[in-house]
Each structure stands twice: as structure tokens, then as C-alpha cells.
Design an enzyme around this catalytic site. Structure first.
Site, PDB file in Angstrom:
ATOM      1  N   ASP A  27       0.828  -1.202   0.000  1.00 51.81           N
ATOM      2  CA  ASP A  27       0.000   0.000   0.000  1.00 51.81           C
ATOM      3  C   ASP A  27       0.874   1.269   0.000  1.00 51.81           C
ATOM      4  O   ASP A  27       2.002   1.259   0.508  1.00 51.81           O
ATOM      5  CB  ASP A  27      -0.840  -0.035   1.295  1.00 51.81           C
ATOM      6  CG  ASP A  27      -1.959   0.987   1.315  1.00 51.81           C
ATOM      7  OD1 ASP A  27      -2.812   0.940   0.425  1.00 51.81           O
ATOM      8  OD2 ASP A  27      -1.976   1.836   2.244  1.00 51.81           O
ATOM      9  N   GLU A  44       1.491  -0.238  -4.912  1.00 58.21           N
ATOM     10  CA  GLU A  44       0.482   0.735  -5.331  1.00 58.21           C
ATOM     11  C   GLU A  44       1.110   2.123  -5.371  1.00 58.21           C
ATOM     12  O   GLU A  44       1.482   2.677  -4.332  1.00 58.21           O
ATOM     13  CB  GLU A  44      -0.691   0.748  -4.340  1.00 58.21           C
ATOM     14  CG  GLU A  44      -1.771   1.731  -4.752  1.00 58.21           C
ATOM     15  CD  GLU A  44      -2.361   2.556  -3.614  1.00 58.21           C
ATOM     16  OE1 GLU A  44      -3.420   3.170  -3.817  1.00 58.21           O
ATOM     17  OE2 GLU A  44      -1.754   2.617  -2.519  1.00 58.21           O
TER      18      GLU A  44
HETATM   19  C1  ABC Z   1     -11.910   6.942   4.103  1.00 58.73           C
HETATM   20  C2  ABC Z   1     -13.342   6.501   3.922  1.00 58.73           C
HETATM   21  C3  ABC Z   1     -13.865   7.005   2.599  1.00 58.73           C
HETATM   22  C4  ABC Z   1     -13.747   8.511   2.588  1.00 58.73           C
HETATM   23  C5  ABC Z   1     -12.296   8.903   2.817  1.00 58.73           C
HETATM   24  C6  ABC Z   1     -12.156  10.399   2.941  1.00 58.73           C
HETATM   25  O1  ABC Z   1     -11.823   8.330   4.021  1.00 58.73           O
HETATM   26  O2  ABC Z   1     -13.424   5.069   3.971  1.00 58.73           O
HETATM   27  O3  ABC Z   1     -15.188   6.562   2.432  1.00 58.73           O
HETATM   28  O4  ABC Z   1     -14.175   8.968   1.327  1.00 58.73           O
HETATM   29  C7  ABC Z   1      -8.138   3.386   3.263  1.00 58.73           C
HETATM   30  C8  ABC Z   1      -9.564   2.950   3.044  1.00 58.73           C
HETATM   31  C9  ABC Z   1     -10.413   4.106   2.580  1.00 58.73           C
HETATM   32  C10 ABC Z   1     -10.273   5.280   3.546  1.00 58.73           C
HETATM   33  C11 ABC Z   1      -8.777   5.655   3.590  1.00 58.73           C
HETATM   34  C12 ABC Z   1      -8.499   6.860   4.461  1.00 58.73           C
HETATM   35  O5  ABC Z   1      -8.066   4.524   4.088  1.00 58.73           O
HETATM   36  O6  ABC Z   1      -9.595   1.914   2.078  1.00 58.73           O
HETATM   37  O7  ABC Z   1     -11.769   3.696   2.510  1.00 58.73           O
HETATM   38  O8  ABC Z   1     -11.063   6.357   3.092  1.00 58.73           O
HETATM   39  O9  ABC Z   1      -8.867   6.619   5.774  1.00 58.73           O
HETATM   40  C13 ABC Z   1      -4.377   3.175  -0.556  1.00 58.73           C
HETATM   41  C14 ABC Z   1      -5.404   2.035  -0.499  1.00 58.73           C
HETATM   42  C15 ABC Z   1      -6.682   2.569   0.108  1.00 58.73           C
HETATM   43  C16 ABC Z   1      -6.435   2.914   1.562  1.00 58.73           C
HETATM   44  C17 ABC Z   1      -5.168   3.634   1.765  1.00 58.73           C
HETATM   45  C18 ABC Z   1      -4.831   4.038   3.122  1.00 58.73           C
HETATM   46  C19 ABC Z   1      -4.231   3.749   0.775  1.00 58.73           C
HETATM   47  O10 ABC Z   1      -5.541   1.444  -1.742  1.00 58.73           O
HETATM   48  O11 ABC Z   1      -7.753   1.660   0.031  1.00 58.73           O
HETATM   49  O12 ABC Z   1      -7.569   3.709   2.010  1.00 58.73           O
HETATM   50  O13 ABC Z   1      -4.157   2.921   3.714  1.00 58.73           O
HETATM   51  C20 ABC Z   1      -3.897   8.394  -2.015  1.00 58.73           C
HETATM   52  C21 ABC Z   1      -2.728   7.451  -1.830  1.00 58.73           C
HETATM   53  C22 ABC Z   1      -3.079   6.012  -2.153  1.00 58.73           C
HETATM   54  C23 ABC Z   1      -4.336   5.574  -1.376  1.00 58.73           C
HETATM   55  C24 ABC Z   1      -5.453   6.545  -1.760  1.00 58.73           C
HETATM   56  C25 ABC Z   1      -6.758   6.201  -1.078  1.00 58.73           C
HETATM   57  O14 ABC Z   1      -5.064   7.878  -1.384  1.00 58.73           O
HETATM   58  O15 ABC Z   1      -1.645   7.886  -2.618  1.00 58.73           O
HETATM   59  O16 ABC Z   1      -2.003   5.203  -1.775  1.00 58.73           O
HETATM   60  N1  ABC Z   1      -4.701   4.168  -1.588  1.00 58.73           N
HETATM   61  C26 ABC Z   1      -4.458  11.884  -5.950  1.00 58.73           C
HETATM   62  C27 ABC Z   1      -3.123  11.600  -5.322  1.00 58.73           C
HETATM   63  C28 ABC Z   1      -3.074  10.186  -4.816  1.00 58.73           C
HETATM   64  C29 ABC Z   1      -4.190   9.949  -3.837  1.00 58.73           C
HETATM   65  C30 ABC Z   1      -5.517  10.264  -4.492  1.00 58.73           C
HETATM   66  C31 ABC Z   1      -6.624  10.131  -3.464  1.00 58.73           C
HETATM   67  O17 ABC Z   1      -5.496  11.586  -5.029  1.00 58.73           O
HETATM   68  O18 ABC Z   1      -2.107  11.818  -6.259  1.00 58.73           O
HETATM   69  O19 ABC Z   1      -1.855   9.948  -4.171  1.00 58.73           O
HETATM   70  O20 ABC Z   1      -4.153   8.583  -3.414  1.00 58.73           O
HETATM   71  O21 ABC Z   1      -7.835  10.109  -4.087  1.00 58.73           O
HETATM   72  C32 ABC Z   1      -5.228  11.692 -11.133  1.00 58.73           C
HETATM   73  C33 ABC Z   1      -3.873  12.001 -10.595  1.00 58.73           C
HETATM   74  C34 ABC Z   1      -3.677  11.298  -9.293  1.00 58.73           C
HETATM   75  C35 ABC Z   1      -4.782  11.689  -8.335  1.00 58.73           C
HETATM   76  C36 ABC Z   1      -6.083  11.263  -8.968  1.00 58.73           C
HETATM   77  C37 ABC Z   1      -7.255  11.490  -8.037  1.00 58.73           C
HETATM   78  O22 ABC Z   1      -6.257  11.942 -10.203  1.00 58.73           O
HETATM   79  O23 ABC Z   1      -2.897  11.542 -11.493  1.00 58.73           O
HETATM   80  O24 ABC Z   1      -2.428  11.606  -8.737  1.00 58.73           O
HETATM   81  O25 ABC Z   1      -4.572  11.045  -7.099  1.00 58.73           O
HETATM   82  O26 ABC Z   1      -5.483  12.413 -12.286  1.00 58.73           O
END
Ligand code: ABC
Ligand code: CA
Length: 473
Positions: free
Chosen positions: A203, A227
Site C-alpha cells: 500500500d 500501489e
Molecule cells: C476513508 C473513507 C472514505 C472517505 C475517505 C475520505 O476516508 O473510507 O469513504 O471517502 C483506506 C480505506 C479508505 C479510507 C482511507 C483513508 O483509508 O480503504 O476507505 O477512506 O482513511 C491506498 C489504499 C486505500 C487505503 C489507503 C490508506 C491507501 O488502496 O484503500 O484507504 O491505507 C492516495 C494514496 C493512495 C491511497 C489513496 C486512497 O489515497 O496515494 O495510496 N490508496 C491523488 C493523489 C493520490 C491519492 C488520491 C486520493 O489523489 O495523487 O496519491 O491517493 O484520491 C489523477 C492524478 C492522481 C490523483 C487522482 C485522483 O487523479 O494523477 O495523482 O490522485 O489524475
């Protein structure tokens, strides 16, 4: 297992809490509530036939360690990413014996177990967090000081600041500290050996300095797939140098854009694949190729066009990488963004007599057949051949030629591929319908399709060895 052993695999990604209950019951599960719904490792064991019947030979499960208990502003830790104690298991998912039993049951079927691991953070339930609740890193000095990531273009922020927010801060570990590094390395090594894990999905890889990863990967002793949530091959490629592989996010963005509407941009997809083929350490071969996961809206929430859906679903299976399919896609689940994309699969009844289940069976079967027909299949890079129109793609990976289109279900696509690489006049079959056709005298194909359907062509002769697709030809 090593990355070479994972190359020919096909992975079914499931959310442990949402895949299967231990007693086969079907409790209601309102995703919007973000509560535990009752899926367990025992439940997974009971449904391995369902996964294996679709042709998958590996599963990726949710993180297994003990998480935050009770409710937060974002519900419970049913997804498993809110670590509190890396040395205890998440009891909602079962016992250590249950997890060993899952691992054993998989291995008896020659299937692999991939476990999701989180190194970047622990999860708090207040701001400031209660550091003493974290195990074994229970002191504030084990963490980077509090700041929430606001600028994703600043790599120092991305690595040192915190994910989450003040409600549920993802408290960022000081992964520069040598004690923390060695604890994490021995933790992953023990976890892998205790449960005979075959591979780890890591992760939040981009949130930890790159030079942390090689030793961690080595300590795991197994295949590692990271990831790195970013849309640029140039950014993601650096991580292919420090781990065995990455989830192919850069290709995922244009993949979704290409097929979510008719007239989407197919050449942006092929362009990104070509960039990745040259930028990634092992080209696209060792990437995880996917259309959906637990963080993104399901594809079937973006379009209801059955032909677009079948074309998009085909992509990961005809590409260079290891295909990963997110549970529920085969049952036409259409949940939107997190948390709606984490529906309970038991509510589907696990019905196997469904068009998309059959579609996936055919795709896995065709890939297996291609692997056994051509000993170089897994190391031959996908090529895009001229197909005669902007709404079609011809994806060549001998002996397979995938003909894709985003014309949609009311279109009658045609593909004209003058040099498809088949033997002159060779007898071919579309493995998705088992309809036969012949290559022309130059080994090319000219195909008139219908209903916007994709076709996956293979020589009839290449299917003989496997028997798992179009077996009664
Ligand atoms: C919780 C709730 C959700 C609520 C949220 C605010 O809080 O459950 O309902 O909406 C875990 C849970 C989630 C939880 C989170 C936070 O923890 O599964 O349900 O959300 O508490 C990994 C996993 C993911 C996990 C975590 C945390 C990490 O796969 O399931 O979440 O252990 C970032 C991270 C990435 C992470 C992701 C969720 O967040 O880098 O590792 N996933 C941009 C950033 C990204 C970022 C993303 C977030 O926004 O660059 O780094 O990801 O949405 C493109 C760009 C991208 C851009 C996207 C959106 O657009 O190129 O860079 O990403 O065009
Ligand atoms: Ca970090």
C-alpha cells in the site's frame, strides 16, 4: 513465490469483509454505513470453487492486521487499512488458524495467496492521535510530525506528511529510522512465513522514500507489487526499479477514459502502454493490469453499455501484465466511489451462469491457452496493429489477436488488419463466441463484428493443448 512464478497468474482481488460469510449466510450490507458486514477468511475458503471456476489462480485479500476498533467519522475499519497493531490479526476476519487454512486450501489448488500490507502509517481516531495505542510503535517520536499532505506535486510532503485528515489521521511512520526499518523488515518476513504467503501487495508506496523498498522487498522473500497512485509512467517507472512490479495506474486512467463512452480516445491508451513498455524496468510484463479496484468507482457505474463493459474488461487479460480483476465485476456490480464500490458479494448469490462470469472464464482460458501454445507468450510485448479505424484497436500478442472497439452496443465494428501475423489461411476462432473464421492469404484478418462486441482471435490449433476454452470445436 517469485516474480517469474507470478507471471502466468491471474489474480482475483477481494475485500475480505465483503466477499463471503463463514456460514454462507447473507446478511444485509449497506455500503454507505461503512461497517463490518461479516466476510471472513473462512468464508473465502468456502468460495474458492467460485473463484477457480472463473480461471483465477491467485487471490489478493485485504490487509490482515489488527485495526482501529469501533466507529469513526468514516465508519469502521472493515477495509483493513487502519492498522493499530502490526503484530496481531484482525479478529473480524478470523483466527491465525483460519488464515493458515485459507493459505493451505489455496495451495492445494495450486493457487497463490497475496496479502495487502501497509507500512506507511498507522491510523488514529482523533487529532492528535493516541500514540500509545499503536503497537509496536507507541511513541510520538516514531512518527513524522503532523502535517496533512496538501500538495501532491511536492514529493517531500508526499513522503513525510500524513494521509487522511483530522478525523482519521493516517499517522505517518518515520520510515527513515533504522529501528523502524528493521522492525518492518522482520515483520514482513515473519508474516510471509507464518501464513505461507506467496506475494504482497504494498500500500501507499509513493508515500515512503524509494530506497526503503529494496530491503523490504528482499525481506518479504516473495513477489512484491506496489500501489503508486499516479497517472504518469515517468513518475511510476522509478518504483519499478525498487519493487518487482507496480499496479499499472498510468494505463488505468486512459483505459477507463477510452471505454467509458463511445468515442473515447483509444490512441491515448496505446500511447501510454508504449511509454510504459519503454519506461518500466521490465516493460509492462510485471505490472498488475486492472480495470477496477476498491479505491475507484466501479466501471459499471460509469457506463451501462454492455459492449463497452465487455471491451474494457477484456483489456487486462490481453495485455502484457498480470491481470487483476476486482470481485463483483463479474456480477455486474456498479457501485460508485468508495464506499459504494465495496458491495457484499453474497447478495449476488454467486451465480455462475451469467454473461460476465462466462466472459471472464473465456478470457482466463484464452490466456492460459496462449501461454501453453507459445513458450514466449509471457515475454513477447503487446503490439498495436493498424486496425482501420479510430474506434477500434487490434492488440497483438501471438498467438492472440484481440480486436477491441468502443463503438458501443449499437455499432457494427469492423477491423481490417492486413498483417496480423497468422499463417496464411489459418483457421481461427473468436474465443469469446467460439465462432470460426479464416486468416487471409497474407495471414491478415478482415473482420465484421456486431453489437460492439470485442473479439479475441486465436488459431484453432493453439487451443488444443489446454481444453479450457471453446473445448468442443
Ligand atoms: C476513508 C473513507 C472514505 C472517505 C475517505 C475520505 O476516508 O473510507 O469513504 O471517502 C483506506 C480505506 C479508505 C479510507 C482511507 C483513508 O483509508 O480503504 O476507505 O477512506 O482513511 C491506498 C489504499 C486505500 C487505503 C489507503 C490508506 C491507501 O488502496 O484503500 O484507504 O491505507 C492516495 C494514496 C493512495 C491511497 C489513496 C486512497 O489515497 O496515494 O495510496 N490508496 C491523488 C493523489 C493520490 C491519492 C488520491 C486520493 O489523489 O495523487 O496519491 O491517493 O484520491 C489523477 C492524478 C492522481 C490523483 C487522482 C485522483 O487523479 O494523477 O495523482 O490522485 O489524475
Ligand atoms: Ca510517509
Amino acid at each position: 513465490a517469485t516474480s517469474d512464478q507470478w507471471r502466468n497468474r491471474s489474480i482475483y482481488q477481494l475485500v475480505t469483509d465483503r466477499f463471503a460469510t463463514p456460514d454462507g449466510s447473507s446478511p444485509s450490507c449497506d455500503t454507505s454505513q461503512r461497517q463490518y458486514c461479516g466476510g471472513t477468511w473462512k468464508g473465502v475458503v468456502n468460495k474458492l470453487d467460485y473463484i477457480q471456476n472463473m480461471g483465477f489462480d491467485a487471490i489478493w485479500i485485504s490487509p490482515i492486521v489488527a485495526n482501529v476498533e469501533g466507529n469513526t467519522s468514516y465508519g469502521e475499519a472493515y477495509h483493513g487499512y487502519w492498522t493499530q497493531n502490526i503484530n496481531a490479526l484482525n479478529s473480524h476476519f478470523g483466527s491465525a488458524d483460519d488464515l493458515k487454512a485459507l493459505s493451505d486450501a489455496l495451495h492445494k489448488r495450486d493457487m497463490y495467496l497475496m496479502v495487502d500490507v501497509v507500512v506507511n502509517h498507522m491510523a488514529g481516531t482523533a487529532d492528535p492521535p493516541n500514540f500509545s495505542a499503536f503497537q509496536p510503535f507507541s511513541s510520538q517520536s516514531n512518527y513524522h510530525s503532523e502535517c496533512f499532505i496538501s500538495n501532491y506535486d511536492n514529493q517531500t510532503d508526499v513522503e513525510q506528511c500524513w494521509l487522511g485528515d483530522k478525523n482519521v489521521p493516517l499517522v505517518d511512520l518515520d520510515t527513515e529510522d533504522s529501528n523502524i526499518v528493521s522492525t518492518m523488515n522482520s515483520w514482513v518476513s515473519t508474516l510471509v512465513s507464518n501464513f505461507s504467503v506467496d506475494g504482497v501487495r504494498i500500500d501507499t508506496v509513493k508515500h515512503v522514500r524509494k530506497d526503503f523498498w529494496p530491503d523490504f522487498a528482499k525481506a518479504s522473500g516473495v513477489f512484491t507489487i506496489g500501489e503508486v497512485l499516479h497517472n504518469e509512467t515517468g513518475y511510476v517507472s522509478a518504483y519499478t526499479e525498487v519493487l518487482d512490479s507496480v499496479l499499472d495506474y498510468p494505463t488505468w486512467f486512459p483505459l477507463v477514459a477510452a471505454f467509458q463512452t463511445t468515442g473515447g480516445n483509444l490512441s491515448a491508451l496505446s500511447a501510454t502502454v508504449q511509454q510504459a513498455q519503454s519506461a518500466y524496468k521490465n516493460g509492462e510484463f510485471m505490472t498488475g493490469s486492472f480495470l477496477e479496484n476498491h479505491d475507484q468507482p466501479r466501471f459499471q457505474s460509469l457506463t451501462q453499455d454492455d459492449a463497452l463493459i465487455r471491451n474494457a474488461m477484456t483489456w487486462p487479460f490481453v495485455q502484457d501484465g498480470v491481470p487483476i480483476m476486482y470481485y463483483g465485476q463479474e456480477q455486474s456490480y456498479g457501485g460508485g466511489p468508495d464506499p459504494a464500490n465495496r458491495e457484499a458479494l453474497w447478495l449476488s448469490g454467486y451465480v455462475e451462469d451469467k454473461p460476465l462470469v462466462k466472459h471472464v472464464q473465456a478470457l482466463n482460458g484464452a490466456r492460459k491457452a496462449a501461454i501453453s501454445a507459445n513458450s514466449n507468450y509471457l515475454t513477447t510485448a503487446v503490439k498495436f496493429l493498424s486496425s482501420g479505424s479510430e474506434s477500434t484497436l487490434a492488440v497483438s500478442k501471438p498467438p492472440m489477436l484481440a480486436l477491441l472497439t468502443n463503438g458501443g452496443s449499437s455499432s457494427s465494428p469492423s477491423w481490417s488488419v492486413p498483417s496480423a501475423g497468422f499463417i496464411a489461411n489459418e483457421e481461427l476462432v473468436d474465443v469469446l463466441t467460439c465462432n470460426k473464421l479464416n486468416a487471409d492469404s497474407n495471414g491478415g484478418v478482415s473482420v465484421q463484428g456486431s453489437g460492439g462486441s470485442p473479439q479475441v482471435l486465436m488459431p484453432v490449433s493453439s487451443l488444443s493443448k489446454s481444453g479450457n476454452v471453446c473445448s468442443d470445436l
